[in-house]
Enzyme design. Structure first.
Site, PDB file in Angstrom:
ATOM      1  CB  SER A  25      -0.921  -0.006   1.229  1.00 40.77           C
ATOM      2  OG  SER A  25      -1.805  -1.094   1.202  1.00 40.77           O
ATOM      3  N   GLY A  97      -5.675  -4.258  -7.594  1.00 42.94           N
ATOM      4  CA  GLY A  97      -6.901  -3.521  -7.313  1.00 42.94           C
ATOM      5  C   GLY A  97      -6.615  -2.165  -6.700  1.00 42.94           C
ATOM      6  CB  SER A 169     -13.054   0.733   0.954  1.00 36.61           C
ATOM      7  OG  SER A 169     -12.096   0.682  -0.090  1.00 36.61           O
ATOM      8  CG  ASP A 317      -5.684  -7.037   2.410  1.00 33.72           C
ATOM      9  OD1 ASP A 317      -6.674  -7.311   1.713  1.00 33.72           O
ATOM     10  OD2 ASP A 317      -5.009  -6.014   2.250  1.00 33.72           O
ATOM     11  CE  LYS A 344      -9.517  -7.575  -0.327  1.00 35.81           C
ATOM     12  NZ  LYS A 344      -9.339  -6.108  -0.168  1.00 35.81           N
TER      13      LYS A 344
END
Length: 435
Positions: A25, A97, A169, A317, A344
Site C-alpha cells: 500500500s 486492485g 475502504s 487482507d 477480493k
C-alpha cells in the site's frame, strides 16, 4: 487447477529472523505522490512485486521517469500535479486492485483520456464503489457493467463533495482524496469505520494541507506536492503468514523485523491474542509517520473465539491466514461481518471454505464469514483461484497437515510477495514447486 502449483508438507519448529518485503500500500502511494510532486523522491524498501511494478510502468507511460539504483529502491523524478502526459495505450494494472482504484481518482482530474485495464481476476472486481462517487465529483468514467476496463474521460472539471462511504475502504477514500487534489473546493470522505490512513499521512508528508482523524479526511484543491524521501516499512499483510505459522507449529520462535503497525491494519494481532497467541511487540519506532516494530512470535496452543465485529475492518487482507489459525485452534471460531472478502482477488470466504473442506476441516460457510471447528488438517489438493493470499495461507496449513497439501494456481504470489518460497524455507517451511 492451472499454472504454477506448490506442495506444502509438515515441518518441524520454525526458527530465525526475517524481513518480509515492503508494504504494498505504501509503495503504490509513494510512486503516485512522488510522480505528482515537485522535485525528486527517493523510495527505500520499495516492494519489488508485480502489482507495484505495474503502477510504476503506468506512470512511466504517462511521462514520469524512474531510476532503480538497487533492488527495493526507486528514484522518482516528479512532474508536478499537472505534468502527466496522456497516451493512447491502455494502462495495464495487472492484478492490482489498489493500483486501479487509486489511479482512477488520480486520472479523473487530468486533461487527457485514459483507459485502465487489468488481468482476468481484476477484470471481475467491482469498481462502482469508486466510479460512482468520482462521477458525483464530475468525472466521466465508462465501465463494463461496473467492472474494468475503466475508460476515463479527460478535461472534466471536478468539484469537491462530502461523501459518506457505505463501505469501510481505504481504496475508496484514497481515490476520492486523489481526485480532490484536482477539484474545486473541499473533498471530504466520511467512513463507517476508520481505515488505514496511508494516503492521509503521505499527503501531509508531501506538504499538502489535509485535515484527518479516524474515519474522516478532508482536502482542498489547488496546492502543491513537494518531494520527500519515503522509507517503506515491511508489509504487515506479508508478515501475517509467518505470524500465523509460528503460532500453529509447535516449538516455533520467529522474529519479524521492521513490520509496519498502522493501527488500522493490525486487527490480526488482536484476533490472535484473543485466541491465546504469544506475540511480543519490540523495538517500537516511527518512520515517515508510520509506526514500525519487531514482532516476536512463539508457539502457544490456540483456542476458538467469536471474533469481535469491531476488529474485522482492520484485518480484511489477513482473513485467509486467520482461517488457517482457526482450523488449528481448539473449539469453534466464528467470523461474521466480513462480506467484503467475497469481492477480493477471489471470493475468499468460498475459496478458503472449499480448500479447508478438501483437507478435512469442519467449516460452515456464512454469507459474511464462517464457523470453523478446529482439529487436524489433512492432506489434499486445493485451488487458490489465482489469489496470492489463499496460496500462501495453504502453504501455512501444510506445515501442520497429516499429508502434503498441493496448492494450484500460485503464480500471482509474485504480485505481493516475490521470493516467498525461499524466505519461507529459510525459517523451516517445507515448500516446493510441483513438478
Amino acid at each position: 487447477m492451472t499454472s504454477l502449483a506448490w506442495i506444502s508438507r509438515a515441518a518441524g519448529p520454525l526458527h530465525g529472523e526475517l524481513v518480509v518485503p515492503g508494504d504494498k500500500s505504501v509503495s503504490h502511494r509513494a510512486l503516485m505522490f512522488g510522480a505528482l510532486a515537485e522535485g525528486t523522491t527517493h523510495i527505500r524498501g520499495f516492494l519489488e512485486g508485480e502489482d507495484t511494478r505495474a503502477t510504476a510502468a503506468i506512470l512511466g507511460k504517462l511521462g514520469v521517469r524512474f531510476d532503480t539504483p538497487a533492488p527495493g529502491e526507486r528514484v522518482v523524478h516528479g512532474v508536478g500535479l499537472h505534468g502527466l502526459r496522456g497516451t493512447t495505450e491502455s494502462l495495464d494494472c495487472g492484478n492490482a486492485g489498489t493500483g486501479m482504484r487509486l489511479l482512477a481518482g488520480l486520472l479523473a482530474g487530468q486533461a487527457f483520456d485514459s483507459t485502465l485495464v487489468g488481468d482476468a481476476s481484476l477484470s471481475g472486481r467491482p469498481m462502482r464503489r469508486v466510479t460512482d462517487p468520482l462521477s458525483e465529483m464530475g468525472a466521466q468514467i465508462d465501465t463494463n457493467d461496473g467492472k474494468p476496463p475503466l475508460r476515463i474521460h479527460g478535461g472534466r472539471k471536478l468539484k469537491g463533495i462530502s461523501y459518506k462511504s457505505p463501505v469501510a475502504s481505504a481504496q475508496i477514500k484514497s481515490a476520492l482524496l486523489l481526485a480532490g487534489l484536482y477539484a474545486e473546493g473541499e473533498t471530504e470522505v466520511i467512513e463507517p469505520h476508520p481505515t488505514r490512513d496511508y494516503t492521509e499521512s503521505m499527503l501531509k508528508a508531501f506538504g499538502w494541507p489535509i485535515e484527518y482523524s479516524p474515519g474522516k479526511a478532508k482536502v482542498t484543491g489547488g496546492h502543491v506536492l513537494r518531494a520527500v524521501d519515503v522509507d517503506v516499512p515491511a508489509d504487515f499483510s506479508s508478515a501475517a503468514f509467518f505470524i500465523v505459522a509460528a503460532c500453529i507449529v509447535p516449538g516455533s520462535h520467529l522474529r519479524l523485523k521492521g513490520v509496519g503497525l498502522n493501527p488500522r491494519r493490525t486487527g490480526l494481532l488482536a484476533a490472535l491474542e484473543l485466541m491465546g497467541a504469544d506475540i511480543a511487540v519490540e523495538n517500537e519506532r516511527e518512520s515517515g509517520g508510520e509506526a514500525i516494530a519487531d514482532l516476536v512470535v512463539r508457539y502457544r496452543p490456540l483456542h476458538g473465539v467469536a471474533l469481535p465485529l469491531d476488529i474485522v475492518p482492520d484485518m480484511i487482507d489477513e482473513f485467509p491466514a486467520l482461517f488457517v489459525a482457526a482450523a488449528c485452534a481448539e473449539g469453534m471460531t466464528t467470523i461474521r461481518g466480513a462480506a467484503e472478502l467475497r469481492v477480493k482477488e477471489s471470493d475468499r470466504i468460498a475459496t478458503m471454505a472449499n480448500g479447508l473442506k478438501a483437507c478435512g476441516v469442519l467449516i460452515d460457510e456464512l454469507p459474511d464469514g464462517a464457523m470453523i471447528r478446529g482439529g487436524a488438517i489433512g492432506g489434499g489438493s486445493v485451488d487458490s483461484h489465482g489469489d496470492h493470499r489463499i496460496a500462501m495461507s495453504f502453504a501455512i496449513a501444510g506445515l501442520v497437515s497429516t499429508a502434503p497439501i498441493t496448492i494450484g494456481d500460485c503464480a500471482n504470489v509474485a504480485t505481493s510477495f516475490p521470493g516467498f518460497i525461499d524466505l519461507a524455507n529459510g525459517v523451516g517451511f517445507s515448500l516446493t514447486e510441483a513438478a
